[in-house]
Design an enzyme around this catalytic site. Structure first.
Site, PDB file in Angstrom:
ATOM      1  N   PHE A 240       0.803  -1.229   0.000  1.00 56.93           N
ATOM      2  CA  PHE A 240       0.000   0.000   0.000  1.00 56.93           C
ATOM      3  C   PHE A 240       0.836   1.280   0.000  1.00 56.93           C
ATOM      4  CE2 PHE A 240      -2.369  -3.192   2.626  1.00 56.93           C
ATOM      5  CZ  PHE A 240      -3.280  -3.551   1.647  1.00 56.93           C
ATOM      6  N   GLU A 244       7.515   1.217   0.017  1.00 59.12           N
ATOM      7  CA  GLU A 244       8.168   1.820  -1.153  1.00 59.12           C
ATOM      8  C   GLU A 244       9.551   2.336  -0.815  1.00 59.12           C
ATOM      9  OE1 GLU A 244       7.388   5.216  -4.606  1.00 59.12           O
ATOM     10  OE2 GLU A 244       5.723   4.525  -3.357  1.00 59.12           O
ATOM     11  N   ARG A 322       1.121  15.810  -5.781  1.00 60.88           N
ATOM     12  CA  ARG A 322      -0.058  15.092  -6.274  1.00 60.88           C
ATOM     13  C   ARG A 322      -1.327  15.601  -5.588  1.00 60.88           C
ATOM     14  NH1 ARG A 322      -1.413  10.252  -9.322  1.00 60.88           N
ATOM     15  NH2 ARG A 322       0.758   9.966  -9.906  1.00 60.88           N
ATOM     16  N   ARG A 354      -1.409   4.469  -0.700  1.00 63.96           N
ATOM     17  CA  ARG A 354      -2.364   4.344  -1.796  1.00 63.96           C
ATOM     18  C   ARG A 354      -3.077   5.671  -2.102  1.00 63.96           C
ATOM     19  NH1 ARG A 354      -6.368  -0.833  -1.615  1.00 63.96           N
ATOM     20  NH2 ARG A 354      -6.690  -1.111  -3.858  1.00 63.96           N
ATOM     21  N   PHE A 356      -1.325   8.463  -2.719  1.00 60.46           N
ATOM     22  CA  PHE A 356      -0.108   9.282  -2.781  1.00 60.46           C
ATOM     23  C   PHE A 356      -0.402  10.784  -2.749  1.00 60.46           C
ATOM     24  CE2 PHE A 356       4.047  10.520  -4.649  1.00 60.46           C
ATOM     25  CZ  PHE A 356       4.892   9.669  -3.967  1.00 60.46           C
ATOM     26  N   THR A 454       4.699  11.217 -11.199  1.00 61.47           N
ATOM     27  CA  THR A 454       4.921  12.628 -11.523  1.00 61.47           C
ATOM     28  C   THR A 454       6.419  12.942 -11.609  1.00 61.47           C
ATOM     29  OG1 THR A 454       4.690  13.181  -9.164  1.00 61.47           O
ATOM     30  CG2 THR A 454       2.734  13.400 -10.554  1.00 61.47           C
ATOM     31  N   ALA A 523       2.229   4.162  -7.916  1.00 62.81           N
ATOM     32  CA  ALA A 523       1.572   5.083  -8.838  1.00 62.81           C
ATOM     33  C   ALA A 523       0.572   4.382  -9.750  1.00 62.81           C
ATOM     34  CB  ALA A 523       2.608   5.854  -9.672  1.00 62.81           C
ATOM     35  N   GLU A 726      -4.940   2.417  -7.275  1.00 62.58           N
ATOM     36  CA  GLU A 726      -5.242   3.539  -6.390  1.00 62.58           C
ATOM     37  C   GLU A 726      -6.605   4.212  -6.613  1.00 62.58           C
ATOM     38  OE1 GLU A 726      -1.130   5.708  -5.341  1.00 62.58           O
ATOM     39  OE2 GLU A 726      -1.396   5.309  -7.473  1.00 62.58           O
TER      40      GLU A 726
END
Length: 784
Positions: A240, A244, A322, A354, A356, A454, A523, A726
């Site tokens: 989730f 990362e 974002r 999730r 972001f 992004t 993403a 997402e």
């Protein structure tokens, strides 16, 4: 396992058809292997991390000699023992693995103990002598804003003239909303198992969404080349976004112990330590100022976001960007200003989750829409539809990206009818007039979510494909499997390209020594990018086979046709895939290939917030119905209707699961999952006993979920599908808004509720009390 009997009409595992998740049976039977299931070597070391008990303090003394001398302790490592750079950050070099002279959150790692058993390591850690000089701790967003404490510079996006539009507007409202964070609560916590290899190499099994970043950080930490570190992950028990970046801390510690002692080392966090030590979804405080006409057209908006980033930047720059990109959601605002403060607090560094940052931006605009509709006495859905983006005009975002695939109006109209929204809203209003204790609410909200990293250079992927002489295929790519179904989707893509049953495609663990320099599985781009890379590799081999067959049988290449589990070679011959492969091998044709993909069209000027940061948008809409108990604040989401756009779904069974799960996780964020830090910076909700994720019983009694049948990606995505990881999360905003609507009914819809997220029973009860008090005072509704 015996090979299935080949089909003459259709391969098993065909794209666009439902197919079972590759790990589903293994998971329910207990056969799915996770890192902690790997048989332990007899000389395995168990690691335990000693943590700071202060939120902000100088380290005056840290004596660990007694720890080193404790029974069962093999080694103790502090910042002084790091052979390379004491950092495992994703971007800015601001995340020390071990604290040095300063601690900046409760739970920050001080040192790690390597013991013969975990119990011995944990007990020994308590023997350390630690002395602190406490400093002022900033815990909340408001405290950070008052102190002007930021991890990154404040950013602003402008289109038109929001100030002038606000001043000239017929009506004007302002409001404030607090949005809490969220713990990832993956079933499998952070874990790393490091094994020393010859030539100074190390192999790390790490529960991570980003093996390459773990590889880079471990190498940097140990002062060895990247090629000396192999990171491997077959599957995670959930990620989730929480795996990362921050898994690199634990991989680095395990690798250090393994390299120093020559023994394998495992670091596995228990639930409490995992929740205390690792980052969450960013908390946000939103202030909005909106100007609008008397018939509901938004004329000017100013959003001010302030997020709790924690002690370091982590991924906060991209996350807050974002938020900016999604503060418009599905709505066109000609005059808009978005201010984004990235606050430094003395709490754990918040990280990817999730959506972001997108969910916080979308909650903000939907709260504003409800407030405006309430002020005007309008159905919020009417107001929403009035301000939607157009298809050929009013279709440019505040960051200057033209929307080429706007299906939000069509999708919302279809859902409104299917869910019988208007009749139900009327029935709910009638119910509330006669029900003094239970109150109901309803809301329909849309989703528009941009797909791509992004950070542009991350939009690339690689794959490796081997075809063996028996016609079986081994597939490897840079994506990671965390339960979302990426591996089965990519396997379907390969099976489709080669026209073989999916059982012929072997799914293998993600490992940095097969596909290098990969991006995180994040993403929502995993299937898009890794699917395209795997397709490219399969196509390369397929093209070689076609060229070979055409030359051998003296026909044109167009006459070589791949059919389900066979290859037709003109009118000359029909071979099984395995037979053609065997012939090609004997003719010395390469049966192995890499594949590579880079997302086209995207470009983005980060300084001016302009360009095309997303390849395309995914859309959806949800109607939620809620009921609250005005005496206790208890509440339930009783019915949900969802219509979600997946383009041409690669695997409808997997996608439906993602839509349902995403909604429930979003509902948890906005209703029950409350993170509570005390004034000293201690997280008090660090276990299931105090932190409530949705249970099976919290699932809406009526839960209608459909994939939008008319969906098709206008871009050249993998088989015209759309990302689905997402976007469904934001469908749950409708649940939060439905609860707000139910609270508003307590005051006969005369006063818009003050209800922050998560909408816990305590917050709902407080909002109800304010509504009851205001109703008794008979205030009148008026624009500010």
């Amino acid at each position: 396992m015996r090979n299935p009997v080949p089909s003459k009409t259709e391969i098993r595992g065909k794209v666009h058809k439902p197919f079972i998740h590759d790990s589903a049976i293994k998971q329910v039977s207990g056969d799915a292997a996770y890192i902690d299931d790997i048989p332990e070597a007899k000389d395995l070391l168990h690691l335990y991390i000693a943590q700071s008990t202060k939120a902000h303090a100088r380290l005056l003394k840290m004596e660990v000699e007694a720890v080193r001398n404790a029974e069962g302790v093999v080694a103790v490592y502090t910042a002084a023992d790091v052979p390379g750079i004491n950092d495992a950050s994703p971007v800015l070099g601001d995340d020390p693995v071990f604290a040095e002279d300063l601690v900046e959150y409760v739970g920050q790692a001080l040192f790690v103990v390597a013991g013969e058993t975990l119990e011995q390591a944990r007990s020994a850690a308590k023997l350390a002598v630690i002395e602190y000089e406490e400093l002022e701790a900033l815990i909340t967003v408001d405290q950070a804003m008052a102190a002007q404490s930021f991890v990154l510079p404040t950013k602003e996006l402008n289109r038109g003239n929001a100030t002038e539009a606000l001043e000239k507007a017929d009506c004007r409202l302002s409001g404030r909303l607090e949005m809490g964070g969220q713990d990832h609560f993956y079933l499998e916590g952070h874990i790393s198992l490091a094994t020393p290899k010859e030539d100074g190499d190390v192999h790390v099994h790490c529960s991570t969404q980003h093996p390459t970043e773990v590889q880079h950080n471990v190498a940097k930490f140990l002062n060895i080349p990247d090629h000396s570190v192999v990171v491997e992950i077959r599957r995670m028990g959930g990620g989730f976004g929480g795996k990362e970046t921050q898994g690199a801390w634990f991989a680095a510690m395990a690798a250090l112990a393994a390299m120093d002692t020559g023994r394998p080392a495992k670091l596995r966090l228990d639930r409490d330590d995992d929740m205390i030590m690792t980052g969450k979804r960013h908390d946000f405080v939103l202030d909005y100022d909106v100007g609008f006409t008397s018939d509901g057209e938004i004329e000017g908006v100013h959003f001010t976001f302030a997020s709790r980033c924690g002690r370091s930047a982590d991924l906060s720059a991209a996350i807050n960007d974002r938020t900016i990109f999604h503060a418009d959601s599905c709505y066109y605002f000609e005059n808009i200003r978005i201010t984004s403060h990235r606050c430094k607090t003395h709490t754990v560094s918040n990280t990817a989750f999730r959506g972001f940052g997108g969910p916080q931006g979308m909650v903000a605009v939907e709260r504003m829409m409800d407030a405006v509709a309430h002020n005007l006495g309008m159905d919020p859905l009417v107001l929403r539809k009035k301000n939607l983006y157009g298809k050929t005009e009013r279709n440019v975002t505040p960051y200057q990206m033209e929307i080429e695939d706007n299906i939000a109006p069509d999708l919302m109209a279809e859902l409104e009818e299917k869910a019988d929204y208007q009749a139900r809203r009327k029935a709910i209003h009638n119910f509330n007039k006669t029900s003094p204790v239970l109150k109901k609410g309803i809301s329909l909200t849309p989703v528009k979510f941009g797909i791509s990293f992004t950070t542009t250079f991350l939009n690339q992927a690689g794959a490796l494909l081997h075809v063996y002489t028996d016609g079986s295929v081994m597939l490897n790519h840079g994506g990671t499997e965390m339960g979302q179904g990426l591996f089965i989707k990519v396997a379907q893509v390969v099976a489709e390209e080669l026209q073989i049953d999916i059982e012929r495609v072997k799914i293998t663990a993600t490992t940095t020594d097969k596909v290098p320099n990969t991006s995180a599985t994040a993403a929502s781009s995993g299937s898009d990018m890794n699917g395209k890379a795997a397709q490219a590799a399969a196509k390369t081999i397929k093209d070689r086979l076609i060229t070979f067959a055409a030359a051998k049988y003296e026909i044109s290449e167009s006459q070589v046709r791949f059919k389900p589990n066979r290859v037709e070679i003109g009118d000359v011959k029909s071979l099984t895939f395995a037979e053609l492969v065997q012939e090609a091998y004997l003719a010395r044709i390469s049966l192995s290939s890499t594949g590579y993909y880079r997302t086209p069209k995207i470009h983005y000027d980060a300084e001016n917030y302009s360009g095309r940061p997303f390849y395309y948008f995914a859309y959806g809409a949800a109607v939620s119905e809620a009921v609250i108990d005005t005496l206790t604040g208890e509440n339930r989401i009783t019915r949900v209707d969802i219509l979600h756009d997946t383009g041409k779904s690669l695997n409808p069974a997997v996608d439906l699961g993602q839509i349902e799960g995403g909604f429930i996780q979003g509902m948890g964020w906005l209703t029950t999952e409350e993170l509570y830090f005390d004034q000293a910076g201690n997280l008090k909700t660090h276990a299931p006993s105090t932190y409530k994720i949705p249970a099976c019983s919290d699932r809406p009694g009526i839960f209608n979920v459909e994939i939008y049948e008319a969906g098709e990606n206008v871009e050249n995505s993998i088989h015209k599908s759309k990302a689905v990881g997402e976007p469904p999360f934001m469908l749950a905003i409708s649940a939060f808004n439905a609860l707000t609507d139910a609270v508003a009914s307590v005051g006969d819809y005369q006063n818009f509720p003050v209800l922050d997220a998560p909408a816990t029973p305590e917050r709902i009860l407080s909002a109800v009390a304010k509504q009851q008090s205001a109703r008794e005072g008979h205030p009148r509704r008026a624009a500010e």
